[in-house]
Scaffold this motif. Structure first.
Motif, PDB file in Angstrom:
ATOM      1  N   THR A  45       4.456  12.875  -1.616  1.00  0.00           N
ATOM      2  CA  THR A  45       2.933  13.042  -1.883  1.00  0.00           C
ATOM      3  C   THR A  45       2.227  12.191  -0.741  1.00  0.00           C
ATOM      4  OG1 THR A  45       2.879  11.061  -3.295  1.00  0.00           O
ATOM      5  CG2 THR A  45       3.484  12.969  -4.476  1.00  0.00           C
ATOM      6  N   THR A  47      -0.821  10.504  -1.151  1.00  0.00           N
ATOM      7  CA  THR A  47      -1.498   9.017  -1.982  1.00  0.00           C
ATOM      8  C   THR A  47      -0.716   8.709  -2.999  1.00  0.00           C
ATOM      9  OG1 THR A  47      -3.149  10.269  -3.231  1.00  0.00           O
ATOM     10  CG2 THR A  47      -3.604   9.799  -0.755  1.00  0.00           C
ATOM     11  N   GLY A  48       0.346   9.132  -3.359  1.00  0.00           N
ATOM     12  CA  GLY A  48       1.131   8.483  -4.468  1.00  0.00           C
ATOM     13  C   GLY A  48       0.463   9.101  -5.949  1.00  0.00           C
ATOM     14  N   ASP A  49      -0.107   9.938  -5.593  1.00  0.00           N
ATOM     15  CA  ASP A  49      -0.895  10.870  -6.967  1.00  0.00           C
ATOM     16  C   ASP A  49      -0.167  11.736  -7.620  1.00  0.00           C
ATOM     17  OD1 ASP A  49      -4.250  10.426  -7.995  1.00  0.00           O
ATOM     18  OD2 ASP A  49      -2.965  12.561  -8.282  1.00  0.00           O
ATOM     19  N   GLU A  50      -0.096  11.515  -8.990  1.00  0.00           N
ATOM     20  CA  GLU A  50       0.617  12.529  -9.895  1.00  0.00           C
ATOM     21  C   GLU A  50       0.276  13.897  -9.812  1.00  0.00           C
ATOM     22  OE1 GLU A  50      -1.748  10.118 -13.155  1.00  0.00           O
ATOM     23  OE2 GLU A  50      -1.252   9.801 -11.125  1.00  0.00           O
ATOM     24  N   HIS A  74       4.656   6.395   0.388  1.00  0.00           N
ATOM     25  CA  HIS A  74       3.498   6.749   0.127  1.00  0.00           C
ATOM     26  C   HIS A  74       3.397   7.130  -1.328  1.00  0.00           C
ATOM     27  CE1 HIS A  74       0.746   8.113   3.751  1.00  0.00           C
ATOM     28  NE2 HIS A  74       1.889   7.280   4.175  1.00  0.00           N
ATOM     29  N   ASP A  75       4.691   7.337  -1.814  1.00  0.00           N
ATOM     30  CA  ASP A  75       4.670   7.778  -3.368  1.00  0.00           C
ATOM     31  C   ASP A  75       4.599   6.476  -4.168  1.00  0.00           C
ATOM     32  OD1 ASP A  75       5.274  10.657  -2.600  1.00  0.00           O
ATOM     33  OD2 ASP A  75       7.448   9.732  -1.924  1.00  0.00           O
ATOM     34  N   GLU A  77       2.182   4.183  -3.378  1.00  0.00           N
ATOM     35  CA  GLU A  77       0.843   3.734  -3.050  1.00  0.00           C
ATOM     36  C   GLU A  77      -0.046   3.205  -4.302  1.00  0.00           C
ATOM     37  OE1 GLU A  77      -2.994   2.713  -1.478  1.00  0.00           O
ATOM     38  OE2 GLU A  77      -0.869   2.518  -0.771  1.00  0.00           O
ATOM     39  N   LYS A  78       0.155   4.292  -5.436  1.00  0.00           N
ATOM     40  CA  LYS A  78      -0.937   3.664  -6.392  1.00  0.00           C
ATOM     41  C   LYS A  78       0.064   3.400  -7.478  1.00  0.00           C
ATOM     42  CE  LYS A  78      -4.430   7.488  -5.483  1.00  0.00           C
ATOM     43  NZ  LYS A  78      -5.201   8.615  -5.850  1.00  0.00           N
ATOM     44  N   GLY A  79       1.131   2.998  -7.300  1.00  0.00           N
ATOM     45  CA  GLY A  79       1.954   2.223  -8.724  1.00  0.00           C
ATOM     46  C   GLY A  79       2.272   3.515  -9.584  1.00  0.00           C
ATOM     47  N   ARG A  80       2.267   4.729  -9.161  1.00  0.00           N
ATOM     48  CA  ARG A  80       2.785   5.846 -10.236  1.00  0.00           C
ATOM     49  C   ARG A  80       3.996   6.506 -10.079  1.00  0.00           C
ATOM     50  NH1 ARG A  80      -3.566   8.242 -10.239  1.00  0.00           N
ATOM     51  NH2 ARG A  80      -4.500   6.276 -10.994  1.00  0.00           N
ATOM     52  N   GLN A  81       5.045   5.958  -9.213  1.00  0.00           N
ATOM     53  CA  GLN A  81       6.101   6.294  -8.593  1.00  0.00           C
ATOM     54  C   GLN A  81       7.049   6.769  -9.832  1.00  0.00           C
ATOM     55  OE1 GLN A  81       5.004   3.194  -8.064  1.00  0.00           O
ATOM     56  NE2 GLN A  81       6.717   1.690  -8.864  1.00  0.00           N
TER      57      GLN A  81
END
Length: 244
Positions: A45, A47-50, A74-75, A77-81
């Protein structure tokens, strides 16, 4: 009976955006006839977005061959890995994080990896706690890879072993990037696992301006399959195919 070689298609750093719906359709359909398995070495991804993961998941429906990968920086980035991993797993992609899997008569072991530098310029576990934590992360990723390769070897001793990473295990495949960035592009700790377990071949991404091919000190072939690098070296190309 002599084993028939299989075709592994490899790519990395595809950085799928929510606006990318449909752009991978032709590539993935082409891979159905050109490869036996596809591996994607991180930065799935942008920006690491679902929602970006969902766009990639939809594109994977056009593939009829196994798809295996690891996550990239990058996956995270938002803590949503974990959500990203769950979404892509639901779309039948196998994501490795210190595990192994078998597909097309090949064993695959993978982990993200981490930075730390290479050879005599590797950072050491010394000094401030934050520096020690940085180096420990690279060591732990290397140990995860080593354990996965060990289990693969024990359970499937006759299969070739392919390692998937996002960060580079050797300096030669990051050459072309500014030297100041080397400590953040990979770590020689990862190469220790590749040499110790005598893998057949290793793939990584992350170094967009690096070099496609190199070898570890133990003569293990290593390919940097970052998409920007592949397209710069071979315009119009989105993947590399290596027979294993």
């Amino acid at each position: 009976m002599e084993r028939t070689k299989k075709r592994v298609a490899a790519m990395a750093d595809i950085h799928v955006k929510t606006s990318d719906r449909g752009i991978w359709k032709d590539t993935f359909e082409q891979l159905n006839t050109e490869a036996d398995v596809l591996i994607i070495c991180g930065d799935l991804t942008d920006t690491g977005d679902e929602d970006e993961a969902r766009v990639l998941g939809e594109a994977l429906h056009g593939l009829h061959i196994p798809v295996i990968g690891v996550l990239g920086n990058h996956d995270f980035e938002k803590g949503r890995q974990k959500i990203i991993k769950q979404i892509l797993t639901e779309h039948k992609m196998t994501l490795l994080d210190g595990e192994f899997t078998v597909a097309s008569d090949i064993g695959f072991a993978g982990t993200k990896g981490f930075g730390g530098g290479f050879d005599q310029f590797m950072l050491s576990i010394f000094g401030e706690d934050m520096m020690k934590e940085f180096v420990h992360e690279a060591v732990n990723e290397s140990l995860q890879l080593d354990r996965a390769l060990t289990r693969l070897e024990q359970e499937h001793p006759d299969l070739p072993k392919v390692a998937l990473l996002h960060y580079a295990p050797i300096k030669n495949t990051v050459k072309g990037e500014p030297e100041q960035l080397y400590p953040f592009l990979g770590s020689s700790h990862l190469a220790e696992a590749l040499n110790r377990r005598q893998v057949t071949v290793a793939f990584h991404g992350h170094a967009h301006g690096g070099t496609i091919f190199g070898q570890t000190s133990g003569n293990i072939p290593v390919y940097n399959v970052a998409l920007p690098l592949l397209r710069n070296e071979h315009p119009g190309t989105s993947y590399m195919i290596v027979e294993v």
